[in-house]
Design an enzyme around this catalytic site. Structure first.
Site, PDB file in Angstrom:
ATOM      1  CG  ASP A  33      -1.506  -1.479   1.277  1.00 12.58           C
ATOM      2  OD1 ASP A  33      -2.404  -1.361   0.008  1.00 12.58           O
ATOM      3  OD2 ASP A  33      -2.334  -2.375   2.279  1.00 12.58           O
ATOM      4  CE  LYS A  90      -4.052  -6.313   0.001  1.00 14.21           C
ATOM      5  NZ  LYS A  90      -4.898  -5.499  -0.494  1.00 14.21           N
ATOM      6  CG  ASP A 138      -7.125  -6.595  -2.628  1.00 11.79           C
ATOM      7  OD1 ASP A 138      -8.348  -6.539  -2.913  1.00 11.79           O
ATOM      8  OD2 ASP A 138      -6.886  -5.761  -1.382  1.00 11.79           O
ATOM      9  CG  LEU A 139      -7.782  -4.652  -9.154  1.00 14.52           C
ATOM     10  CD1 LEU A 139      -6.620  -4.264 -10.618  1.00 14.52           C
ATOM     11  CD2 LEU A 139      -6.726  -3.385  -8.569  1.00 14.52           C
ATOM     12  CE  LYS A 140     -11.631  -5.602  -1.564  1.00 14.71           C
ATOM     13  NZ  LYS A 140      -9.943  -4.931  -1.304  1.00 14.71           N
ATOM     14  CG  HIS A 173     -19.657  -5.572  -6.972  1.00 11.39           C
ATOM     15  ND1 HIS A 173     -19.476  -4.570  -6.338  1.00 11.39           N
ATOM     16  CD2 HIS A 173     -20.486  -6.161  -8.128  1.00 11.39           C
ATOM     17  CE1 HIS A 173     -21.104  -4.861  -6.413  1.00 11.39           C
ATOM     18  NE2 HIS A 173     -21.401  -5.775  -7.371  1.00 11.39           N
ATOM     19  CG  ASP A 174     -18.946  -3.668 -14.469  1.00  7.44           C
ATOM     20  OD1 ASP A 174     -20.124  -3.572 -15.403  1.00  7.44           O
ATOM     21  OD2 ASP A 174     -17.986  -2.723 -14.766  1.00  7.44           O
ATOM     22  CB  ILE A 175     -22.994  -6.726 -16.507  1.00 13.23           C
ATOM     23  CG1 ILE A 175     -21.655  -6.159 -17.105  1.00 13.23           C
ATOM     24  CG2 ILE A 175     -23.458  -6.090 -16.189  1.00 13.23           C
ATOM     25  CD1 ILE A 175     -22.477  -5.669 -19.187  1.00 13.23           C
ATOM     26  CG  ASN A 211     -19.319  -9.558 -21.960  1.00 15.74           C
ATOM     27  OD1 ASN A 211     -18.939 -10.681 -22.138  1.00 15.74           O
ATOM     28  ND2 ASN A 211     -19.016  -8.233 -22.181  1.00 15.74           N
ATOM     29  CB  THR A 212     -17.747  -5.825 -17.501  1.00 10.84           C
ATOM     30  OG1 THR A 212     -18.724  -5.601 -18.677  1.00 10.84           O
ATOM     31  CG2 THR A 212     -16.850  -4.969 -17.087  1.00 10.84           C
ATOM     32  CB  THR A 217     -13.859  -5.689   7.452  1.00 11.71           C
ATOM     33  OG1 THR A 217     -12.917  -4.652   6.744  1.00 11.71           O
ATOM     34  CG2 THR A 217     -14.272  -7.231   7.873  1.00 11.71           C
ATOM     35  NE  ARG A 270      -1.787   0.115   7.430  1.00 10.65           N
ATOM     36  CZ  ARG A 270      -3.085   0.915   8.765  1.00 10.65           C
ATOM     37  NH1 ARG A 270      -3.474   1.567   8.892  1.00 10.65           N
ATOM     38  NH2 ARG A 270      -4.028   0.102   8.524  1.00 10.65           N
TER      39      ARG A 270
HETATM   40  O1  C5P Z   1      -1.848  -1.968   6.705  1.00  5.60           O
HETATM   41  P1  C5P Z   1      -2.800  -3.394   7.171  1.00  5.60           P
HETATM   42  O2  C5P Z   1      -2.006  -4.844   7.482  1.00  5.60           O
HETATM   43  O3  C5P Z   1      -3.683  -3.170   7.456  1.00  5.60           O
HETATM   44  O4  C5P Z   1      -3.138  -3.559   5.838  1.00  5.60           O
HETATM   45  C1  C5P Z   1      -3.995  -4.755   5.275  1.00  5.60           C
HETATM   46  C2  C5P Z   1      -4.701  -4.631   3.630  1.00  5.60           C
HETATM   47  O5  C5P Z   1      -5.628  -5.660   3.675  1.00  5.60           O
HETATM   48  C3  C5P Z   1      -4.983  -3.595   3.299  1.00  5.60           C
HETATM   49  O6  C5P Z   1      -4.151  -3.579   1.380  1.00  5.60           O
HETATM   50  C4  C5P Z   1      -6.214  -3.133   3.501  1.00  5.60           C
HETATM   51  O7  C5P Z   1      -7.010  -2.542   2.253  1.00  5.60           O
HETATM   52  C5  C5P Z   1      -6.244  -5.093   3.186  1.00  5.60           C
HETATM   53  N1  C5P Z   1      -8.056  -5.405   3.599  1.00  5.60           N
HETATM   54  C6  C5P Z   1      -8.184  -5.056   5.007  1.00  5.60           C
HETATM   55  N2  C5P Z   1      -9.407  -5.756   5.322  1.00  5.60           N
HETATM   56  C7  C5P Z   1     -10.381  -6.049   4.628  1.00  5.60           C
HETATM   57  C8  C5P Z   1     -10.161  -6.070   3.008  1.00  5.60           C
HETATM   58  C9  C5P Z   1      -8.983  -5.679   2.652  1.00  5.60           C
HETATM   59  O8  C5P Z   1      -7.549  -4.307   5.688  1.00  5.60           O
HETATM   60  N3  C5P Z   1     -11.433  -6.443   5.196  1.00  5.60           N
END
Ligand code: C5P
Length: 238
Positions: free
Chosen positions: A12, A34, A61-63, A65-67, A69-70, A120, A211
């Site tokens: 990140d 990631k 990790d681009l998650k 979410h669309d139709i 086909n896309t 979350t 982090r």
């Molecule tokens: O720095 P940290 O350990 O909190 O980073 C957790 C990573 O996991 C981040 O990239 C965050 O976007 C991702 N993430 C999360 N909780 C989720 C889904 C993804 O912390 N439910």
């Protein structure tokens, strides 16, 4: 290519330079990487290809979410990048997830495909506001079951949910858990944290750690410490 590392480091970073500075300190046997929306939007597929060419397993990790086909088309292109894992939102539904799975299955290189269930950051009130009655836990379980029925390989979940999902979805389903903090680490903005050892005991397959590693004075030392903790607990579980 894939290796045994169970830690996925969340890169990140807002720019390529600090991300590559970290990457140059670790090797592909120690961790997977990631790449999320921020770094991808900044640095694009080329950066992902750089990591892959250096031998890293990359979780894109681009998650999506669309139709259907896309999403299927996006998954096909992600496969061409050579990523190790990619994800979609389970709320896109069965047809969308099945289309994503089919696209991955038809690709010459097939990454693991997992789903995000409920973010979350959403609590019961937030879910109600978007028209979903019930608790986050109930939705997490039903969406994880739907992801499995749609042929996906696993879900992203909190380590607190891992035990329930492992019980219900069997030993092969991949549980990828963020919110991991070594015993002495700062929680930051994560509300529901768990140590690496406890997450593994709860059934997590891979741990996403950001982090505590990336912002450490000595990132490789922290990574080594977490990997040792995982190894100890897995050998005790065998
Ligand atoms: O720095 P940290 O350990 O909190 O980073 C957790 C990573 O996991 C981040 O990239 C965050 O976007 C991702 N993430 C999360 N909780 C989720 C889904 C993804 O912390 N439910």
């Amino acid at each position: 290519m894939s290796n045994d590392a169970r830690v996925i480091v969340a890169l990140d970073y807002p720019a390529v330079a600090p991300a590559l500075e970290f990457v140059s300190k670790v090797n592909p046997e120690q961790c997977k990487l990631k790449v999320g929306k921020e770094l991808f939007t900044r640095a694009g597929p080329q950066f992902v290809e750089t990591l892959v060419s250096r031998g890293f397993d990359v979780f894109l990790d681009l998650k999506f979410h669309d139709i259907p086909n896309t999403v299927a088309a996006a998954c096909r292109v992600a496969c061409e990048l050579g990523v190790w894992m990619l994800n979609v939102h389970a709320l896109g539904g069965r047809e969308m997830m099945s289309a994503a799975k089919e696209a991955v299955a038809k690709s010459s290189y097939q990454p693991r495909l997992i789903a995000v269930t409920i973010l979350t950051s959403m609590n019961e009130v937030a879910l109600k506001e978007v028209g979903l009655a019930g608790t986050p836990k109930e939705h997490v379980l039903s969406l994880a079951i739907l992801a499995q029925q749609s042929g996906l390989d696993g879900v992203v979940c909190s380590a607190q949910e891992a035990h329930m999902l492992r019980d219900r979805l069997g030993p092969e389903f991949q549980l990828v858990t963020p919110g991991i903090r070594p015993a002495n680490a700062d929680a930051g903005d994560q509300k529901r944290i768990m140590t690496p050892a406890d997450a593994i005991k709860n059934g997590a397959t891979f741990l996403v750690v950001g982090r505590p590693i990336t912002q450490a004075g000595d990132p490789t030392a922290v990574l080594r410490q977490i990997s040792q903790e995982i190894e100890q607990v897995t050998s005790a579980m065998m």
